[in-house]
Design an enzyme around this catalytic site. Sequence first.
Site, PDB file in Angstrom:
ATOM      1  N   LYS A 100      36.924  52.338  -7.116  1.00  0.00           N
ATOM      2  CA  LYS A 100      35.958  53.284  -7.687  1.00  0.00           C
ATOM      3  C   LYS A 100      36.702  54.490  -8.273  1.00  0.00           C
ATOM      4  O   LYS A 100      37.418  55.185  -7.542  1.00  0.00           O
ATOM      5  CB  LYS A 100      34.983  53.768  -6.620  1.00  0.00           C
ATOM      6  CG  LYS A 100      33.954  52.721  -6.257  1.00  0.00           C
ATOM      7  CD  LYS A 100      32.805  53.296  -5.474  1.00  0.00           C
ATOM      8  CE  LYS A 100      31.656  52.312  -5.391  1.00  0.00           C
ATOM      9  NZ  LYS A 100      32.031  50.918  -5.210  1.00  0.00           N
ATOM     10  N   ASP A 137      35.109  49.304 -10.570  1.00  0.00           N
ATOM     11  CA  ASP A 137      33.656  49.378 -10.374  1.00  0.00           C
ATOM     12  C   ASP A 137      33.047  50.390 -11.349  1.00  0.00           C
ATOM     13  O   ASP A 137      33.723  51.317 -11.784  1.00  0.00           O
ATOM     14  CB  ASP A 137      33.335  49.870  -8.953  1.00  0.00           C
ATOM     15  CG  ASP A 137      33.536  48.790  -7.898  1.00  0.00           C
ATOM     16  OD1 ASP A 137      33.732  47.624  -8.251  1.00  0.00           O
ATOM     17  OD2 ASP A 137      33.495  49.148  -6.701  1.00  0.00           O
ATOM     18  N   MET A 138      31.761  50.242 -11.627  1.00  0.00           N
ATOM     19  CA  MET A 138      31.059  51.247 -12.441  1.00  0.00           C
ATOM     20  C   MET A 138      30.134  52.039 -11.507  1.00  0.00           C
ATOM     21  O   MET A 138      29.371  51.461 -10.743  1.00  0.00           O
ATOM     22  CB  MET A 138      30.246  50.574 -13.548  1.00  0.00           C
ATOM     23  CG  MET A 138      29.727  51.558 -14.563  1.00  0.00           C
ATOM     24  SD  MET A 138      31.023  52.508 -15.392  1.00  0.00           S
ATOM     25  CE  MET A 138      31.598  51.348 -16.623  1.00  0.00           C
ATOM     26  N   GLN A 166      26.560  47.561 -16.345  1.00  0.00           N
ATOM     27  CA  GLN A 166      25.290  47.572 -15.601  1.00  0.00           C
ATOM     28  C   GLN A 166      24.149  47.284 -16.579  1.00  0.00           C
ATOM     29  O   GLN A 166      23.923  48.074 -17.508  1.00  0.00           O
ATOM     30  CB  GLN A 166      25.077  48.946 -14.963  1.00  0.00           C
ATOM     31  CG  GLN A 166      26.160  49.329 -13.963  1.00  0.00           C
ATOM     32  CD  GLN A 166      26.272  50.834 -13.759  1.00  0.00           C
ATOM     33  OE1 GLN A 166      26.123  51.605 -14.714  1.00  0.00           O
ATOM     34  NE2 GLN A 166      26.554  51.250 -12.537  1.00  0.00           N
ATOM     35  N   ARG A 187      32.642  42.214 -15.279  1.00  0.00           N
ATOM     36  CA  ARG A 187      31.620  41.917 -14.269  1.00  0.00           C
ATOM     37  C   ARG A 187      30.289  42.476 -14.775  1.00  0.00           C
ATOM     38  O   ARG A 187      30.208  43.639 -15.156  1.00  0.00           O
ATOM     39  CB  ARG A 187      31.979  42.584 -12.941  1.00  0.00           C
ATOM     40  CG  ARG A 187      30.887  42.383 -11.866  1.00  0.00           C
ATOM     41  CD  ARG A 187      31.079  43.322 -10.681  1.00  0.00           C
ATOM     42  NE  ARG A 187      32.327  43.093 -10.004  1.00  0.00           N
ATOM     43  CZ  ARG A 187      32.946  44.022  -9.261  1.00  0.00           C
ATOM     44  NH1 ARG A 187      32.416  45.224  -9.107  1.00  0.00           N
ATOM     45  NH2 ARG A 187      34.087  43.755  -8.675  1.00  0.00           N
ATOM     46  N   GLY A 191      23.064  47.079 -11.650  1.00  0.00           N
ATOM     47  CA  GLY A 191      23.291  48.527 -11.506  1.00  0.00           C
ATOM     48  C   GLY A 191      22.608  49.036 -10.255  1.00  0.00           C
ATOM     49  O   GLY A 191      21.430  48.764 -10.023  1.00  0.00           O
ATOM     50  N   ALA A 192      23.361  49.791  -9.443  1.00  0.00           N
ATOM     51  CA  ALA A 192      22.866  50.219  -8.135  1.00  0.00           C
ATOM     52  C   ALA A 192      22.515  51.697  -8.093  1.00  0.00           C
ATOM     53  O   ALA A 192      22.192  52.226  -7.041  1.00  0.00           O
ATOM     54  CB  ALA A 192      23.929  49.913  -7.080  1.00  0.00           C
ATOM     55  N   HIS A 230      22.420  38.258  -7.039  1.00  0.00           N
ATOM     56  CA  HIS A 230      21.888  37.337  -6.023  1.00  0.00           C
ATOM     57  C   HIS A 230      20.552  36.792  -6.478  1.00  0.00           C
ATOM     58  O   HIS A 230      19.884  36.081  -5.748  1.00  0.00           O
ATOM     59  CB  HIS A 230      21.694  38.066  -4.689  1.00  0.00           C
ATOM     60  CG  HIS A 230      22.849  38.939  -4.323  1.00  0.00           C
ATOM     61  ND1 HIS A 230      22.930  40.257  -4.700  1.00  0.00           N
ATOM     62  CD2 HIS A 230      23.976  38.655  -3.658  1.00  0.00           C
ATOM     63  CE1 HIS A 230      24.066  40.768  -4.277  1.00  0.00           C
ATOM     64  NE2 HIS A 230      24.723  39.811  -3.644  1.00  0.00           N
ATOM     65  N   ARG A 291      22.729  52.347  -0.835  1.00  0.00           N
ATOM     66  CA  ARG A 291      22.415  51.567  -2.046  1.00  0.00           C
ATOM     67  C   ARG A 291      21.916  50.171  -1.676  1.00  0.00           C
ATOM     68  O   ARG A 291      21.001  49.639  -2.308  1.00  0.00           O
ATOM     69  CB  ARG A 291      23.644  51.500  -2.973  1.00  0.00           C
ATOM     70  CG  ARG A 291      23.935  52.832  -3.660  1.00  0.00           C
ATOM     71  CD  ARG A 291      24.909  52.674  -4.806  1.00  0.00           C
ATOM     72  NE  ARG A 291      26.242  52.306  -4.362  1.00  0.00           N
ATOM     73  CZ  ARG A 291      27.157  53.175  -3.910  1.00  0.00           C
ATOM     74  NH1 ARG A 291      26.873  54.454  -3.835  1.00  0.00           N
ATOM     75  NH2 ARG A 291      28.342  52.754  -3.538  1.00  0.00           N
TER      76      ARG A 291
HETATM   77  P1  FDA Z   1      17.929  42.056  -7.069  1.00  0.00           P
HETATM   78  O1  FDA Z   1      18.190  43.422  -6.488  1.00  0.00           O
HETATM   79  O2  FDA Z   1      16.733  41.860  -7.914  1.00  0.00           O
HETATM   80  O3  FDA Z   1      17.938  41.025  -5.879  1.00  0.00           O
HETATM   81  C1  FDA Z   1      17.700  39.641  -6.047  1.00  0.00           C
HETATM   82  C2  FDA Z   1      17.598  39.002  -4.680  1.00  0.00           C
HETATM   83  O4  FDA Z   1      18.854  39.103  -3.997  1.00  0.00           O
HETATM   84  C3  FDA Z   1      16.620  39.670  -3.732  1.00  0.00           C
HETATM   85  O5  FDA Z   1      15.324  39.189  -3.915  1.00  0.00           O
HETATM   86  C4  FDA Z   1      17.203  39.311  -2.377  1.00  0.00           C
HETATM   87  O6  FDA Z   1      16.901  37.978  -2.046  1.00  0.00           O
HETATM   88  C5  FDA Z   1      18.675  39.404  -2.625  1.00  0.00           C
HETATM   89  N1  FDA Z   1      19.198  40.751  -2.340  1.00  0.00           N
HETATM   90  C6  FDA Z   1      19.591  41.661  -3.267  1.00  0.00           C
HETATM   91  N2  FDA Z   1      20.044  42.783  -2.663  1.00  0.00           N
HETATM   92  C7  FDA Z   1      19.897  42.595  -1.344  1.00  0.00           C
HETATM   93  C8  FDA Z   1      20.205  43.403  -0.203  1.00  0.00           C
HETATM   94  N3  FDA Z   1      20.718  44.621  -0.302  1.00  0.00           N
HETATM   95  N4  FDA Z   1      19.959  42.873   1.027  1.00  0.00           N
HETATM   96  C9  FDA Z   1      19.443  41.633   1.154  1.00  0.00           C
HETATM   97  N5  FDA Z   1      19.149  40.822   0.101  1.00  0.00           N
HETATM   98  C10 FDA Z   1      19.363  41.297  -1.128  1.00  0.00           C
HETATM   99  N6  FDA Z   1      26.473  47.949  -8.994  1.00  0.00           N
HETATM  100  C11 FDA Z   1      26.966  48.983  -9.717  1.00  0.00           C
HETATM  101  O7  FDA Z   1      26.193  49.850 -10.134  1.00  0.00           O
HETATM  102  N7  FDA Z   1      28.305  49.051  -9.985  1.00  0.00           N
HETATM  103  C12 FDA Z   1      29.180  48.103  -9.570  1.00  0.00           C
HETATM  104  O8  FDA Z   1      30.376  48.206  -9.837  1.00  0.00           O
HETATM  105  C13 FDA Z   1      28.670  47.006  -8.821  1.00  0.00           C
HETATM  106  N8  FDA Z   1      29.488  46.002  -8.363  1.00  0.00           N
HETATM  107  C14 FDA Z   1      28.928  44.876  -7.802  1.00  0.00           C
HETATM  108  C15 FDA Z   1      29.747  43.793  -7.443  1.00  0.00           C
HETATM  109  C16 FDA Z   1      29.175  42.638  -6.964  1.00  0.00           C
HETATM  110  C17 FDA Z   1      30.043  41.477  -6.675  1.00  0.00           C
HETATM  111  C18 FDA Z   1      27.758  42.550  -6.802  1.00  0.00           C
HETATM  112  C19 FDA Z   1      27.104  41.300  -6.335  1.00  0.00           C
HETATM  113  C20 FDA Z   1      26.969  43.622  -7.075  1.00  0.00           C
HETATM  114  C21 FDA Z   1      27.538  44.798  -7.567  1.00  0.00           C
HETATM  115  N9  FDA Z   1      26.740  45.919  -7.832  1.00  0.00           N
HETATM  116  C22 FDA Z   1      27.284  46.959  -8.543  1.00  0.00           C
HETATM  117  C23 FDA Z   1      25.348  45.999  -7.314  1.00  0.00           C
HETATM  118  C24 FDA Z   1      24.343  45.503  -8.318  1.00  0.00           C
HETATM  119  O9  FDA Z   1      24.267  46.391  -9.398  1.00  0.00           O
HETATM  120  C25 FDA Z   1      22.943  45.345  -7.701  1.00  0.00           C
HETATM  121  O10 FDA Z   1      22.534  46.581  -7.207  1.00  0.00           O
HETATM  122  C26 FDA Z   1      22.883  44.327  -6.582  1.00  0.00           C
HETATM  123  O11 FDA Z   1      23.699  43.230  -6.834  1.00  0.00           O
HETATM  124  C27 FDA Z   1      21.436  43.802  -6.417  1.00  0.00           C
HETATM  125  O12 FDA Z   1      21.013  43.220  -7.618  1.00  0.00           O
HETATM  126  P2  FDA Z   1      20.699  41.655  -7.789  1.00  0.00           P
HETATM  127  O13 FDA Z   1      21.274  41.248  -9.112  1.00  0.00           O
HETATM  128  O14 FDA Z   1      21.205  40.898  -6.644  1.00  0.00           O
HETATM  129  O15 FDA Z   1      19.158  41.573  -7.980  1.00  0.00           O
END
Ligand code: FDA
Length: 311
Positions: A100, A137-138, A166, A187, A191-192, A230, A291
Amino acid sequence: MLRRTLLAASASDRMRQMVVSAPYTRDVVARYVAGEDAAAAVEATRRLQASGLAVSLDYLGEDTTSQDHATAVAAEYVALLGRLEAGGLSQDGGAEVSVKPTALGLHLPEHGEKTAAANIERICVAARAAGTTVTVDMEDHTHVEATLRIVRELRGDYPDLGCVIQSQLRRSAADCRALASAGSRVRLCKGAYDPPPEAAFASRAEVDRSYARCLRILMAGAGYPMLATHDPRLIRIIAAQAVLTGRGNAGFEYQMLYGIRPAEQLRLAATGAKVRVYVPYGSDWYGYLVRRLAERPANLAFFLRSLASRR
Ligand code: FDA
């Protein structure tokens, strides 16, 4: 709404104190974080690799406010890469690291960008020696320009340096077009963070549509897409795009977070696809935990219970 409130409240010191010392918090942390030190991270890496998964390790922490601390974070990564290499875990990118920029100095009032770039370069040197890569990371939308500038600059010497886009940001399709060049590791995630409406799409549906748009650009381009989600629907779209573009399993990878949908991680790996698990470790887990809680309303039950039990 709940997500926004939680992300905003996460900045409060009082909130941090309550969460960190609440009794149930530890159980939630253990689900998402591999452990407090490098030994635990290496052990988790060994376990995941034994089940056919690749790894990206994240030493937890962000918003570093002193030069010395930023230097210490870089040193932790260098030492970690040494351990991974000694354990035979880093070769051919089997385990890489995610970093980060604000943990490495981007926020420092003087020469923040220069400091972060120099620290990331130190980590790139160690990663190359260990036979692996680094992904930047972003973070918050206010850091996107500086982060992409650092990546562009360092890619001159380290072309395999990865970056993150993101899909929640309106600018991201254009960024994907600019980044979809040969050898470029990108990647894609939703976005978190919680950017303002002028910078970001407001609804989940728009963020998902933007993800699909960015995905198509990256898959049609010449780079190496790392598809972090996911979301079952997006995972189906990714698989379909892989067939459509003729990329095959070697031309992209899925990425998921440690502790989230572990059975799905194994299912995808069993199809022959490359799956990388993002494994956070360290004692500074607060920002990361909030997050993860904000992403999933069901997790909030744990969280609220832990706060209530303090009274
Ligand atoms: P979504 O949030 O819609 O979730 C889809 C499904 O996944 C849910 O219905 C549930 O089943 C499951 N799920 C998701 N989150 C869960 C949780 N916390 N607990 C339990 N189940 C859960 N963000 C960012 O801003 N900068 C970054 O550098 C990164 N880097 C990064 C690396 C990697 C490898 C991953 C997988 C993710 C990131 N992220 C990130 C986080 C990303 O932006 C996002 O917030 C999360 O991956 C959740 O988004 P989904 O795409 O999973 O979809």
